[in-house]
Design a protein around this motif. Sequence first.
Motif, PDB file in Angstrom:
ATOM      1  N   UNK A   1       0.857  -1.194   0.000  1.00 20.24           N
ATOM      2  CA  UNK A   1       0.000   0.000   0.000  1.00 20.24           C
ATOM      3  C   UNK A   1       0.887   1.236   0.000  1.00 20.24           C
ATOM      4  N   UNK A   2       0.794   2.023  -1.053  1.00 20.13           N
ATOM      5  CA  UNK A   2       1.592   3.259  -1.134  1.00 20.13           C
ATOM      6  C   UNK A   2       0.892   4.356  -0.325  1.00 20.13           C
ATOM      7  N   UNK A   3      -0.367   4.571  -0.618  1.00 18.95           N
ATOM      8  CA  UNK A   3      -1.156   5.537   0.155  1.00 18.95           C
ATOM      9  C   UNK A   3      -2.636   5.306  -0.135  1.00 18.95           C
ATOM     10  N   UNK A   4      -3.473   5.924   0.628  1.00 15.26           N
ATOM     11  CA  UNK A   4      -4.920   5.885   0.398  1.00 15.26           C
ATOM     12  C   UNK A   4      -5.448   4.455   0.301  1.00 15.26           C
ATOM     13  N   UNK A   5      -6.420   4.273  -0.589  1.00 11.25           N
ATOM     14  CA  UNK A   5      -7.118   2.981  -0.632  1.00 11.25           C
ATOM     15  C   UNK A   5      -7.094   2.296  -2.002  1.00 11.25           C
ATOM     16  N   UNK A   6      -6.490   2.932  -2.994  1.00  7.62           N
ATOM     17  CA  UNK A   6      -6.581   2.385  -4.352  1.00  7.62           C
ATOM     18  C   UNK A   6      -5.790   1.107  -4.546  1.00  7.62           C
ATOM     19  N   UNK A   7      -4.587   1.041  -3.961  1.00 10.29           N
ATOM     20  CA  UNK A   7      -3.758  -0.156  -4.164  1.00 10.29           C
ATOM     21  C   UNK A   7      -4.475  -1.388  -3.616  1.00 10.29           C
ATOM     22  N   UNK A   8      -4.868  -1.283  -2.355  1.00  6.36           N
ATOM     23  CA  UNK A   8      -5.549  -2.436  -1.766  1.00  6.36           C
ATOM     24  C   UNK A   8      -6.974  -2.563  -2.332  1.00  6.36           C
ATOM     25  N   UNK A   9      -7.560  -1.451  -2.712  1.00  5.40           N
ATOM     26  CA  UNK A   9      -8.921  -1.505  -3.276  1.00  5.40           C
ATOM     27  C   UNK A   9      -8.955  -2.365  -4.532  1.00  5.40           C
ATOM     28  N   UNK A  10      -7.997  -2.159  -5.405  1.00  4.95           N
ATOM     29  CA  UNK A  10      -7.934  -2.929  -6.649  1.00  4.95           C
ATOM     30  C   UNK A  10      -7.594  -4.393  -6.349  1.00  4.95           C
ATOM     31  N   UNK A  11      -6.597  -4.591  -5.474  1.00  3.73           N
ATOM     32  CA  UNK A  11      -6.153  -5.972  -5.202  1.00  3.73           C
ATOM     33  C   UNK A  11      -7.247  -6.792  -4.514  1.00  3.73           C
ATOM     34  N   UNK A  12      -7.948  -6.167  -3.604  1.00  2.00           N
ATOM     35  CA  UNK A  12      -9.011  -6.879  -2.881  1.00  2.00           C
ATOM     36  C   UNK A  12     -10.151  -7.257  -3.844  1.00  2.00           C
ATOM     37  N   UNK A  13     -10.479  -6.339  -4.709  1.00  2.00           N
ATOM     38  CA  UNK A  13     -11.533  -6.630  -5.688  1.00  2.00           C
ATOM     39  C   UNK A  13     -11.110  -7.769  -6.612  1.00  2.00           C
ATOM     40  N   UNK A  14      -9.864  -7.691  -7.092  1.00  3.29           N
ATOM     41  CA  UNK A  14      -9.362  -8.735  -7.992  1.00  3.29           C
ATOM     42  C   UNK A  14      -9.300 -10.082  -7.272  1.00  3.29           C
TER      43      UNK A  14
ATOM     44  N   UNK B   1     -18.408  12.572  -7.971  1.00  6.47           N
ATOM     45  CA  UNK B   1     -17.012  12.992  -7.987  1.00  6.47           C
ATOM     46  C   UNK B   1     -16.201  11.824  -7.440  1.00  6.47           C
ATOM     47  N   UNK B   2     -15.227  11.369  -8.207  1.00  2.00           N
ATOM     48  CA  UNK B   2     -14.424  10.209  -7.811  1.00  2.00           C
ATOM     49  C   UNK B   2     -12.948  10.548  -8.000  1.00  2.00           C
ATOM     50  N   UNK B   3     -12.084   9.636  -7.558  1.00  2.69           N
ATOM     51  CA  UNK B   3     -10.654   9.958  -7.567  1.00  2.69           C
ATOM     52  C   UNK B   3      -9.853   8.673  -7.804  1.00  2.69           C
ATOM     53  N   UNK B   4      -8.530   8.840  -7.939  1.00  5.73           N
ATOM     54  CA  UNK B   4      -7.652   7.664  -7.936  1.00  5.73           C
ATOM     55  C   UNK B   4      -7.942   6.701  -9.066  1.00  5.73           C
ATOM     56  N   UNK B   5      -8.116   5.431  -8.729  1.00  2.00           N
ATOM     57  CA  UNK B   5      -8.296   4.404  -9.764  1.00  2.00           C
ATOM     58  C   UNK B   5      -9.594   3.614  -9.587  1.00  2.00           C
ATOM     59  N   UNK B   6      -9.787   3.022  -8.428  1.00  2.00           N
ATOM     60  CA  UNK B   6     -10.917   2.100  -8.308  1.00  2.00           C
ATOM     61  C   UNK B   6     -12.258   2.836  -8.321  1.00  2.00           C
TER      62      UNK B   6
END
Length: 425
Positions: free
Chosen positions: A32-45, A296-301
């Motif tokens: 996890x670099x920051x926020x929730x996108x790294x784990x957000x994507x990995x958890x979904x996958x 309004x959304x941000x990041x990746x997921x």
Amino acid sequence: MPHSKRPAATSKRDAAPSPAESRIACDIFCAVIDNFGDIGVCWRLARQLAHEHGWEVRLFVDDLHAFQRLCPALELERATQSVEGVVVEHWHEPEHAGETLQIADVVIEAFACELPGVYLSAMAQRERTPVWLNLEYLSAEDWVADFHLRPSPHPRYPLLKHFFFPGLGPGTGGVLKERDLDAARAAFERSADARTAWWQSATGGPPPGPDATVISLFAYENPAVDALLEQWRDSPTPIVLLVPQGRISGALARFFGVPSFDARAFAERGSLRAHGLAFTEQRDYDALLWASDLNFVRGEDSFVRAQWAARPFVWQIYPQADDAHLPKLDAALEHYTRTLAEAPRKALARFWHAWNGNGAQTTAGSPDGAPGQPHDASPRPAPDWRDFAQYLPAFRTRARAWADELARVGDLGGNLAEFAKTQLK
Ligand code: TRH
């Protein structure tokens, strides 16, 4: 082949069934670099590979605190645990690779995180070499299709890594989409009861009337928000703002002159009524998007989820050094606005650029899609709500068409599983 039955990494198995025939074991490594996108994507996958493809998935994560915000069932003190059919390993130091070294059939390093050295060398010794994928960050840029699935031999070991690139266009890995997502959205949209129950649970009150524009606001700190809040306050029609607690909450608190704007906060000024929402577990985030007219959304997921919600959205891209994110913003606009008429297309690009604090109007604003001008650093005018909102009906139509176009690229989980299976044969 299940992890539990796997032989030690260095032993030889002669009569083992091919992994393509048995249950495929997959290890995903996520730093996890920051926020929730790294784990957000990995958890979904991870969940998708386990639930939709029957894979036996282990997810190594170095930050269980960030993960727990998306998945409250996770226990912070446990080194290994099974959650929703996925084995979660606390990746507590870079060299840690689980209590016993087991090498999966498919190894995914997310976002170029480095695999533990001991794991990597055991991969090289495994009788059947694992399929090794580096799952990259999402970019809508054209070059992505050229690099998707490119192999890269390891400099020391007899191992081949493939780069798996998510993307919005043909020839890329696509983006994650669960098989039942459209049906879940349709059920929510059809059911007045579901909508009422959602509003009750999220805000403690009933849904607003049909004259209100409902806007969800998931964003990083953003100086442009002050001007928007003022415009919403002065809007001729009611605006209902839903703000998951997080990095933008402080700006809401300042605007309304209150100490904080967290879960269950409520404030109103002029035409603007704003609710602070609790940060939900990941599977519940979609309902917020479905309950809103604009997201309004941000990041990746969340950016991807907004596209599947098939409603207009505004993207705050993750900012990178030297404005490296701006060509990515333009590339996404190119795809998303492709069939819009010139006036709404330009208005949408203006608004996205203003929301991202960008000083230059680039490719997506040009009707012919010609290469953009260099980005400059001059301050951008504040986002102009009236200019944007006049085209909301056109944006709604386009959002639905775009969700269909994007679905044709195929779901990332399915694309990844297909590719891995071809390599396992
Ligand atoms: O949190 P993000 O900004 O994440 C990232 C990281 O910054 C990462 O380092 C960067 O590289 C990447 O963006 C591009 O935004 P993202 O990707 O949208 O992740 C947010 C996750 O949080 C997403 O899975 C949705 C989820 N979420 C919830 O589960 N509940 C909520 O209430 C909300 C608002 C979001």
